[in-house]
Design a protein around this motif. Structure first.
Motif, PDB file in Angstrom:
ATOM      1  N   HIS A  98       0.840  -1.203   0.000  1.00 36.25           N
ATOM      2  CA  HIS A  98       0.000   0.000   0.000  1.00 36.25           C
ATOM      3  C   HIS A  98       0.874   1.252   0.000  1.00 36.25           C
ATOM      4  N   ASN A  99       0.205   2.396  -0.155  1.00 38.43           N
ATOM      5  CA  ASN A  99       0.865   3.681   0.049  1.00 38.43           C
ATOM      6  C   ASN A  99       0.019   4.525   0.987  1.00 38.43           C
ATOM      7  N   ASP A 100       0.557   5.657   1.388  1.00 41.74           N
ATOM      8  CA  ASP A 100      -0.167   6.592   2.265  1.00 41.74           C
ATOM      9  C   ASP A 100      -0.049   7.990   1.687  1.00 41.74           C
ATOM     10  N   TRP A 101      -1.112   8.771   1.832  1.00 41.50           N
ATOM     11  CA  TRP A 101      -1.118  10.139   1.326  1.00 41.50           C
ATOM     12  C   TRP A 101      -0.514  11.099   2.350  1.00 41.50           C
ATOM     13  N   CYS A 102       0.526  10.676   2.999  1.00 39.16           N
ATOM     14  CA  CYS A 102       1.144  11.516   4.022  1.00 39.16           C
ATOM     15  C   CYS A 102       2.617  11.157   4.130  1.00 39.16           C
ATOM     16  N   ASP A 103       3.413  12.124   4.565  1.00 41.02           N
ATOM     17  CA  ASP A 103       4.775  11.806   4.978  1.00 41.02           C
ATOM     18  C   ASP A 103       4.678  11.058   6.305  1.00 41.02           C
ATOM     19  N   THR A 104       5.409   9.969   6.424  1.00 37.63           N
ATOM     20  CA  THR A 104       5.290   9.110   7.595  1.00 37.63           C
ATOM     21  C   THR A 104       6.622   8.991   8.319  1.00 37.63           C
ATOM     22  N   PHE A 105       6.582   9.215   9.634  1.00 41.68           N
ATOM     23  CA  PHE A 105       7.715   8.927  10.503  1.00 41.68           C
ATOM     24  C   PHE A 105       7.335   7.690  11.318  1.00 41.68           C
ATOM     25  N   LEU A 106       7.863   6.546  10.921  1.00 40.56           N
ATOM     26  CA  LEU A 106       7.537   5.276  11.574  1.00 40.56           C
ATOM     27  C   LEU A 106       8.550   5.039  12.691  1.00 40.56           C
ATOM     28  N   VAL A 107       8.049   4.950  13.927  1.00 36.04           N
ATOM     29  CA  VAL A 107       8.912   4.906  15.105  1.00 36.04           C
ATOM     30  C   VAL A 107       8.772   3.546  15.793  1.00 36.04           C
ATOM     31  N   PRO A 108       9.723   2.632  15.593  1.00 33.06           N
ATOM     32  CA  PRO A 108       9.677   1.366  16.341  1.00 33.06           C
ATOM     33  C   PRO A 108       9.892   1.626  17.838  1.00 33.06           C
ATOM     34  N   VAL A 109       9.057   1.024  18.653  1.00 31.68           N
ATOM     35  CA  VAL A 109       9.168   1.149  20.102  1.00 31.68           C
ATOM     36  C   VAL A 109       9.674  -0.155  20.712  1.00 31.68           C
ATOM     37  N   HIS A 110       9.231  -1.264  20.128  1.00 33.88           N
ATOM     38  CA  HIS A 110       9.706  -2.602  20.528  1.00 33.88           C
ATOM     39  C   HIS A 110       9.715  -3.454  19.268  1.00 33.88           C
ATOM     40  N   GLY A 111      10.817  -4.168  19.037  1.00 35.93           N
ATOM     41  CA  GLY A 111      10.935  -4.928  17.809  1.00 35.93           C
ATOM     42  C   GLY A 111      11.408  -4.040  16.667  1.00 35.93           C
ATOM     43  N   GLY A 128      15.071   3.378  18.735  1.00 30.84           N
ATOM     44  CA  GLY A 128      16.160   4.344  18.695  1.00 30.84           C
ATOM     45  C   GLY A 128      16.357   4.922  17.313  1.00 30.84           C
ATOM     46  N   GLU A 129      15.568   4.418  16.343  1.00 31.07           N
ATOM     47  CA  GLU A 129      15.630   4.913  14.972  1.00 31.07           C
ATOM     48  C   GLU A 129      14.228   5.278  14.496  1.00 31.07           C
ATOM     49  N   ILE A 130      14.183   6.082  13.446  1.00 30.71           N
ATOM     50  CA  ILE A 130      12.924   6.525  12.851  1.00 30.71           C
ATOM     51  C   ILE A 130      13.011   6.279  11.352  1.00 30.71           C
ATOM     52  N   LEU A 131      12.052   5.553  10.813  1.00 30.31           N
ATOM     53  CA  LEU A 131      12.021   5.288   9.380  1.00 30.31           C
ATOM     54  C   LEU A 131      11.108   6.308   8.715  1.00 30.31           C
ATOM     55  N   PHE A 132      11.679   7.125   7.829  1.00 33.55           N
ATOM     56  CA  PHE A 132      10.868   8.118   7.123  1.00 33.55           C
ATOM     57  C   PHE A 132      10.426   7.564   5.785  1.00 33.55           C
ATOM     58  N   ILE A 133       9.114   7.644   5.509  1.00 35.30           N
ATOM     59  CA  ILE A 133       8.527   7.204   4.252  1.00 35.30           C
ATOM     60  C   ILE A 133       7.818   8.404   3.624  1.00 35.30           C
ATOM     61  N   PRO A 134       8.268   8.885   2.467  1.00 42.46           N
ATOM     62  CA  PRO A 134       7.601  10.033   1.840  1.00 42.46           C
ATOM     63  C   PRO A 134       6.194   9.678   1.391  1.00 42.46           C
ATOM     64  N   LEU A 192       4.729   3.385  16.627  1.00 43.30           N
ATOM     65  CA  LEU A 192       3.833   4.502  16.375  1.00 43.30           C
ATOM     66  C   LEU A 192       4.189   5.084  15.017  1.00 43.30           C
ATOM     67  N   SER A 193       3.174   5.376  14.234  1.00 43.25           N
ATOM     68  CA  SER A 193       3.351   5.945  12.904  1.00 43.25           C
ATOM     69  C   SER A 193       2.804   7.363  12.900  1.00 43.25           C
ATOM     70  N   ILE A 194       3.690   8.347  12.714  1.00 41.64           N
ATOM     71  CA  ILE A 194       3.302   9.757  12.706  1.00 41.64           C
ATOM     72  C   ILE A 194       3.082  10.172  11.259  1.00 41.64           C
ATOM     73  N   GLY A 195       1.837  10.427  10.888  1.00 41.15           N
ATOM     74  CA  GLY A 195       1.496  10.802   9.522  1.00 41.15           C
ATOM     75  C   GLY A 195       1.283  12.300   9.405  1.00 41.15           C
ATOM     76  N   VAL A 196       2.076  12.946   8.548  1.00 39.55           N
ATOM     77  CA  VAL A 196       1.980  14.393   8.330  1.00 39.55           C
ATOM     78  C   VAL A 196       1.237  14.617   7.018  1.00 39.55           C
TER      79      VAL A 196
END
Length: 421
Positions: A159-172, A220-226, A244-248
Motif C-alpha cells: 500500500h501507500n499513504d497520502w502523508c509523509d510518515t515517521f515510523l517509530v519502532p518502540v519494541h521490535g 532508537g531509529e525513525i524510518l521516514f517514508i515520503p 507509532l506511525s506519525i502521519g503528516v
C-alpha cells in the motif's frame, strides 16, 4: 486519560538538537526519499516503551481498537482480558491473542490514537515542532497510528499513504520494502481504497523485490517514508513489534481545509434570517470587483467566515497540527511570585482580547473562554518569549495574582509551561 506524577522527571519531553531537522531534511532530500534517522536526544528513545504500552492499554480498555487476524479485519474483536503494561506481558498478550483466534498473524491498531494519551500527544508535539517550523502546519493535520502485532508481512498488504510518515519502532524492528510512487503505474494491479491511501492487498511481491529499496529500523531509529511511496513490511519470519506511525498530511486542498470553518460560520443563526434585498447596481465600467458594494448581511457573513478561518488557524497552530491530546499531564506544585517559568515553543499560547476584561485563550488545539484577559495578558507575553521569567513579573497589580497564578498552574499541568529550577 492518564495523569502523570508531579515530578518533572516523570514527564519525557523529547530533546531535539537544533540541527536535527536540517540533517533529516538533507538525509531525505527534502522529504522526497526514504531514510532511517537516529532518534534525537540523549535518551535514544523518542517514545518510552512504558508510555506506549500504557497508551495501548487505554485503547483496549476503551474498546477503540481494530483487530486484524491473518489479514482479515474483525468487526467485533474479542481481546484477552488484561491489557499488557510491560514488554513481557505484551509478548504474552499477542501469543494469547493468536491462540484465542487460532491465527498465525495478529495485529491491533488505532488511528487517531492520541485521544487516548495526553502524554504521547505532548511527546509528538515536542518532536514534530521543528519540522512544522520548516515545513508549515499541514492543513488536514498530523495523525498518529498505534500499531502492535506479531506478524511476518504487513497486515493490509502492499500500500501507500497520502502523508509523509515517521515510523517509530518502540519494541521490535521494522524491515520495509519501498518503491517510488510511479513504480506500479502500469502493473495492472487492482487498487483498493485504504484509510490513508491506496492498497493492493496481499500479493506476491517477489517479482518486484529486486527493484525495492529495503530499509530496516529498530528502537532508537525513525524510518521516514515520503507520501505516496509504496511499502511492504516483510520479515524472514513472524516477529513481535510495537510502533507509532506519525502521519503528516500536507496534501490537503484549500477547499477541504477551509470547509469546516466555512460550515461553522454558515450554521450561525443570524445568517438564517431573511436576507436583505440587493440594491440594483448601475451600469458602467468597473476596474475591480471591490467597487461592488455587497448587502450588509452578506458582508457580515463574509466577516464571520474569515473569523472562523482565523480561529481554525489559531487552534491548529497551538497544537502544531497534532490531532489529539490537551489534557492534564502532571500536578502543579504551589506557585509563588518567585517561581520561575518558561513557555514551550512546541506549545504556543495565544490570547485574543474580546472585551475590557474578557478574551479567548487558544492552547493545545482548543479554544477556551478567558474571563480575566486583561489580568493575564502579561503572563501570555512572557510565555511567548520562551525565556525564563519570575511569575511576579507577569503580575501587574496585586489583585491580578489569583488569575495569573491560576492560569500559570493550569498551563503547567498541561505541559504548556515548564518550571525552571
Amino acid at each position: 486519560m492518564t495523569t502523570a506524577p508531579a515530578e518533572n522527571t516523570a514527564i519525557h519531553f523529547p530533546e531535539v538538537p537544533a540541527d536535527f531537522w536540517e540533517r533529516a531534511l538533507q538525509a531525505t532530500d527534502g522529504c522526497t526519499r526514504p531514510a532511517v534517522l537516529k532518534s534525537p536526544g540523549p535518551s535514544g528513545r523518542l517514545f518510552p516503551v512504558e508510555d506506549v504500552l500504557e497508551l495501548g492499554a487505554d485503547i483496549i480498555n476503551a474498546g477503540d481498537v481494530s483487530l486484524n487476524i491473518d489479514g482479515t479485519l474483525l468487526e467485533n474483536p474479542v481481546l484477552p482480558g488484561t491489557p499488557p503494561r510491560t514488554v513481557a506481558e505484551f509478548e504474552q498478550y499477542l501469543a494469547d491473542l493468536a491462540a484465542q483466534n487460532d491465527a498465525e498473524a495478529v495485529t491491533y491498531t488505532r488511528d487517531y490514537c492520541l485521544r487516548h494519551s495526553d502524554r504521547v500527544a505532548m511527546m509528538t508535539r515536542a518532536f514534530i515542532s521543528g519540522f512544522v517550523d520548516r515545513r508549515g502546519i499541514p492543513a488536514p493535520g498530523i495523525n498518529v497510528v498505534y500499531i502492535a502485532g506479531h506478524y511476518q508481512e504487513t497486515w493490509i498488504g502492499l500500500h501507500n499513504d497520502w502523508c509523509d510518515t515517521f515510523l517509530v519502532p518502540v519494541h521490535g524492528r521494522k524491515k520495509i520494502m519501498l518503491w517510488e510512487p510511479a513504480y506500479f503505474a502500469d502493473a495492472g494491479l487492482e487498487e483498493k481504497a485504504a484509510f490513508n491511501g491506496i492498497c493492493f492487498g496481499h500479493l506476491d511481491v517477489s517479482p518486484y523485490a529486486t527493484d525495492a529499496l529495503v530499509l530496516e529500523a529498530e528502537p532508537g531509529e525513525i524510518l521516514f517514508i515520503p507520501e505516496n511511496w509504496w511499502h511492504y513490511n516483510q520479515l524472514p519470519a513472524a516477529e513481535t513489534s510495537l510502533a507509532l506511525s506519525i502521519g503528516v498530511f500536507s496534501n490537503g486542498a484549500p477547499a477541504a481545509a477551509a470547509q469546516p470553518a466555512i460550515k461553522a460560520a454558515l450554521q450561525m443563526p443570524q445568517f438564517h434570517r431573511r436576507a436583505q434585498s440587493h440594491p440594483r447596481l448601475p451600469g458602467g465600467v468597473l476596474t475591480s470587483l471591490t467597487e461592488v458594494e455587497l448587502p450588509a448581511d452578506t458582508e457580515a457573513l463574509l466577516r464571520a467566515i474569515r473569523d472562523s478561518l482565523a480561529v481554525q488557524q489559531l487552534t491548529r497552530s497551538t497544537s502544531n497540527g497534532v490531532i489529539g491530546g490537551g489534557g492534564v499531564l502532571r500536578e502543579a506544585p504551589a506557585l509563588t511570585a518567585d517561581s520561575v517559568l518558561r513557555g514551550r515553543r512546541d506549545s504556543p499560547v495565544v490570547l485574543l482580547r474580546t472585551g475590557d476584561d474578557t478574551g479567548l485563550l487558544f492552547t493545545l488545539g482548543a479554544m477556551h473562554r478567558q474571563p480575566d484577559a486583561a489580568q493575564v495578558g502579561g503572563l501570555i507575553e512572557h510565555l511567548a518569549t520562551g525565556r525564563p521569567f519570575r511569575l511576579g513579573q507577569a503580575i501587574a497589580e496585586p489583585g491580578h495574582a489569583p488569575a495569573v497564578t491560576g492560569l500559570a498552574r493550569s498551563l503547567y499541568e498541561r505541559g504548556v509551561a515548564d518550571l525552571v529550577a
